[in-house]
Motif scaffolding. Sequence first.
Motif, short mmCIF file in Angstrom:
data_model
loop_
_atom_site.label_atom_id
_atom_site.label_comp_id
_atom_site.label_asym_id
_atom_site.label_seq_id
_atom_site.Cartn_x
_atom_site.Cartn_y
_atom_site.Cartn_z
N LEU A 87 0.36 -0.94 0.05
CA LEU A 87 -0.25 -0.48 0.44
C LEU A 87 1.04 0.97 -0.06
O LEU A 87 2.22 1.11 0.55
N LEU A 89 -0.10 4.74 1.33
CA LEU A 89 -1.43 5.57 2.60
C LEU A 89 -1.58 6.60 1.99
O LEU A 89 -2.35 7.28 1.83
N SER A 90 -0.79 7.44 1.44
CA SER A 90 -0.32 8.60 1.01
C SER A 90 -1.58 8.38 -0.16
O SER A 90 -2.18 9.20 -0.02
N GLU A 92 -3.91 6.47 -0.70
CA GLU A 92 -5.10 6.41 0.02
C GLU A 92 -5.70 8.05 0.56
O GLU A 92 -6.64 7.84 0.11
N ARG A 93 -4.96 8.22 0.61
CA ARG A 93 -5.20 9.70 1.85
C ARG A 93 -5.76 10.78 1.02
O ARG A 93 -7.06 11.39 1.06
N ARG A 119 -7.90 -2.82 -3.28
CA ARG A 119 -6.61 -3.89 -2.89
C ARG A 119 -6.49 -4.67 -2.28
O ARG A 119 -6.41 -5.69 -1.70
N LEU A 122 -8.15 -4.52 4.40
CA LEU A 122 -6.67 -4.62 5.52
C LEU A 122 -6.35 -5.77 5.91
O LEU A 122 -7.54 -6.45 6.69
#
Length: 122
Positions: A87, A89-90, A92-93, A119, A122
Amino acid sequence: MMTDVVEHSSGPTVPEPDQPSVEAGDTAGARTGTGTGTVEPTAAARIVQIRERIDEIDHALISLWQERAALSQEVGVTRMASGGTRLVLSREREILERFRGALGADGTQLALLLLRAGRGPL
């Protein structure tokens, strides 16, 4: 398949004896107002037109959803095959913020569903 539900404060309504019930897919009944929530012919016809467009949009959304999920899965496979992380995360944010900014709280929920489709959980 979803159907329309009409609620009235007086409780459920039953068709009058002289009004035929409408089976799923009965467009003739829809044209006469049955199943549209109104018996006024002009309004019933307009509702049928609007629903046809809604159905077209739904088909497009489904197709785009499936394409987006496949592309997102390909990004993940490519990233992991090259030694990257599962992933980012940046990213996704960024997606969550885009949808929240455009659609509010519902946008956040939609974005979460889109991300999960691409994806997996989680």
